[in-house]
Design an enzyme around this catalytic site. Structure first.
Site, PDB file in Angstrom:
ATOM      1  N   ASP A  13      17.175  -3.520  36.132  1.00 10.06           N
ATOM      2  CA  ASP A  13      18.373  -3.670  35.163  1.00 10.06           C
ATOM      3  C   ASP A  13      19.575  -3.980  36.153  1.00 10.06           C
ATOM      4  O   ASP A  13      20.811  -3.717  35.898  1.00 10.06           O
ATOM      5  CB  ASP A  13      18.975  -2.423  34.585  1.00 10.06           C
ATOM      6  CG  ASP A  13      17.785  -2.057  33.509  1.00 10.06           C
ATOM      7  OD1 ASP A  13      17.277  -2.789  32.893  1.00 10.06           O
ATOM      8  OD2 ASP A  13      17.521  -0.952  33.323  1.00 10.06           O
ATOM      9  N   LYS A  16      18.840  -9.403  36.372  1.00  4.82           N
ATOM     10  CA  LYS A  16      17.979 -10.465  36.655  1.00  4.82           C
ATOM     11  C   LYS A  16      17.990 -11.509  35.435  1.00  4.82           C
ATOM     12  O   LYS A  16      17.845 -12.606  35.804  1.00  4.82           O
ATOM     13  CB  LYS A  16      16.499  -9.865  37.051  1.00  4.82           C
ATOM     14  CG  LYS A  16      16.533  -8.890  38.237  1.00  4.82           C
ATOM     15  CD  LYS A  16      14.867  -8.081  38.357  1.00  4.82           C
ATOM     16  CE  LYS A  16      14.814  -7.223  37.148  1.00  4.82           C
ATOM     17  NZ  LYS A  16      15.432  -5.978  37.184  1.00  4.82           N
ATOM     18  N   HIS A  41      15.662  -7.478  29.370  1.00  6.49           N
ATOM     19  CA  HIS A  41      16.762  -8.313  29.923  1.00  6.49           C
ATOM     20  C   HIS A  41      17.527  -8.789  28.637  1.00  6.49           C
ATOM     21  O   HIS A  41      16.941  -9.037  27.687  1.00  6.49           O
ATOM     22  CB  HIS A  41      16.216  -9.767  30.520  1.00  6.49           C
ATOM     23  CG  HIS A  41      14.928  -9.632  31.293  1.00  6.49           C
ATOM     24  ND1 HIS A  41      15.403  -8.820  32.835  1.00  6.49           N
ATOM     25  CD2 HIS A  41      13.708  -9.927  31.614  1.00  6.49           C
ATOM     26  CE1 HIS A  41      14.079  -8.911  33.128  1.00  6.49           C
ATOM     27  NE2 HIS A  41      13.149  -9.506  32.690  1.00  6.49           N
ATOM     28  N   GLN A 226      11.287  -5.403  36.549  1.00 12.64           N
ATOM     29  CA  GLN A 226      11.691  -3.732  37.258  1.00 12.64           C
ATOM     30  C   GLN A 226      12.162  -4.244  38.647  1.00 12.64           C
ATOM     31  O   GLN A 226      12.981  -5.300  38.826  1.00 12.64           O
ATOM     32  CB  GLN A 226      10.349  -3.093  37.408  1.00 12.64           C
ATOM     33  CG  GLN A 226       9.874  -2.451  36.005  1.00 12.64           C
ATOM     34  CD  GLN A 226       8.797  -3.258  35.187  1.00 12.64           C
ATOM     35  OE1 GLN A 226       7.972  -3.998  35.854  1.00 12.64           O
ATOM     36  NE2 GLN A 226       9.143  -3.272  33.755  1.00 12.64           N
TER      37      GLN A 226
END
Ligand code: GDP
Ligand code: MG
Length: 435
Positions: A13, A16, A41, A226
């Site tokens: 988190d 990205k 996302h 991740q």
């Protein structure tokens, strides 16, 4: 040969998705190389609406981009169909012309998800998103999994697999007093959804390699889900995910040669967050400060899981941990950093604590150690930088940032040796300073 890889340097988190969305503008292909719908996302569209993505690459919001869900990913057909429907409902077209799903990716079967729920309910719980990720990965390793190719090849066999898996698990579910299910119907519905993905399923490895070897090669952005500390090998095992989240994972999860990788973009967040269990050396426990940092939990940028809705743990910027991530991802390859949430740093008040080293067993470590138990034994050493008061969310030029904000960025660059080429000053698409 131009593959740029984007990976999370911290605990997930980092933002990205928003940087992928931005870089997708100049990419022909965005390819997701690991993980499943456990990832989340948040991308904010130009009209201000937000798009929550889990498996579909964040390039989907751009009309000229091909999006690939690579062989390294793990597919829950029901969730993927729902995600595609959600994207379409926002007026974005999704078809085989802009989305391809690797025939070699693995399918999360219904009993994998129940397995995950059973494990999380017991003593072995690890803060999993209960998406069946660890389970499908273990079936993959045991070579009893189902690859996505089965959707085209033999849907009947898939229904059998789904049904048999549920039946084999039935005694356990009964013994644990879980609500009973109609195994036949669950398996049937599962395959109905899987069939809806048929048009996307293809040999993405072949397609991608063909594109990369064209005289005028395409620009590929490989998107990792991740983050470093969640990498199955390099993260804080067992508090990790089940796949390779580092730059090397891109070559395996997409089937492309390492020599094609050109740039690595490591994404970090000024106030790092974490969902689930595991050691967290710079975790903030001060309730008042946490409240101040979290701010309005209804806002789009609230630190609440996109997938689970869980409130995220927060921590100070951790240089030893970033240095380790940078080492493994390859600092010698053109590595740059994208830093998100610079606009949140103000919330610390007068001084910004930054962890510059760890103390463990009387030793000072500049680079984080390799194991969860060692992280548990590590104490953070902080330095304090002066904060700023001005709102920076409207600023787009580095030179226009308050001098203390510039110093903060320069300090991190100096400490890591990685240039910070993108800085997030808000969640909206245009709230980025590029250098
Ligand atoms: P990902 O999993 O790495 O793609 O990150 P997520 O989207 O799950 O979480 C990042 C969160 O931070 C989201 O809520 C974003 O909207 C938000 N975000 C990203 N960059 C910035 C930024 O620069 N400033 C602010 N305020 N929020 C940001
Ligand atoms: Mg996320």
């Amino acid at each position: 040969m131009a593959i740029d890889v984007i990976v999370g340097l911290q605990r997930g988190d980092e933002g990205k998705g928003r940087f992928v969305d931005m870089l997708a503008e100049d990419s022909n292909v965005v390819a997701r190389f690991n993980g499943g719908n456990n990832a989340g996302h948040t991308v904010v569209l130009p009209d201000g609406r937000d798009l929550a993505l889990h498996l579909v690459p964040s390039g989907i919001a751009h009309s000229h981009t091909m999006n690939i869900i690579g062989n390294g990913t793990l597919i829950n057909p029901i969730k993927l169909v729902e995600e595609i429907e959600d994207i379409k409902s926002k007026g974005i077209k999704v078809s085989r012309d802009n989305l391809k799903l690797s025939s070699a990716s693995h399918l999360i079967l219904p009993h994998h998800i129940y397995d995950d729920e059973i494990r999380e309910a017991g003593a072995g719980g690890q803060g999993s998103t209960k998406s069946g990720i660890a389970q499908v990965s273990s079936y993959k390793a045991m070579r009893t999994g189902a690859r996505t190719e089965i959707i085209k090849n033999s849907p009947k066999k898939l229904e059998e697999l789904a049904y048999d898996g549920l039946m084999a698990q039935k005694p356990l579910r009964e013994a644990l007093g879980l609500p009973s299910i109609n195994e036949k119907e669950v398996a049937k519905k599962y395959v109905e959804y899987a069939q809806m993905l048929r048009e996307y399923v293809t040999d993405t490895v072949f397609w991608l390699n063909q594109q990369l070897r064209k005289p005028k090669p395409v620009k590929v952005l490989a998107e990792g889900a991740q983050a470093f500390l969640l990498d199955i090998d390099h993260g804080m095992y067992p508090f990790t995910t089940s796949s390779s989240t580092t730059s090397g994972g891109a070559t395996i999860g997409l089937g492309v040669p390492p020599s094609f990788i050109k740039n690595i973009v490591g994404v970090a967040k000024a106030i790092q967050s974490h969902v689930g269990g595991g050691p967290f050396v710079t975790e903030i426990h001060d309730k008042k400060l946490l409240k101040q940092l979290h701010g309005d939990m209804k806002k789009i940028d609230a630190e609440k899981g996109t997938t689970t809705g869980r409130v995220r743990r927060l921590g100070y910027f951790d240089l030893p941990q970033i240095r380790r991530a940078q080492m493994v991802n390859g600092e010698e390859t053109n590595q740059v950093m994208a830093l998100s949430k610079l606009d949140w740093v103000q919330r610390f008040g007068d001084k910004i604590p930054i962890c510059v080293a760890y103390q463990r067993k009387g030793k000072t470590l500049k680079i984080a150690p390799d194991a969860a138990y060692k992280l548990d034994q590590s104490e953070p050493v902080y330095e304090y930088l002066p904060n700023w008061e001005e709102d920076i969310t409207h600023i787009r030029d580095f030179e226009k940032l308050p001098i203390n904000a510039q110093n903060y960025i320069n300090y991190i660059e100096h400490q890591t040796g990685i240039p910070i080429s993108m800085i997030g000053v808000g969640p909206q698409r245009d709230q980025v300073i590029t250098r």
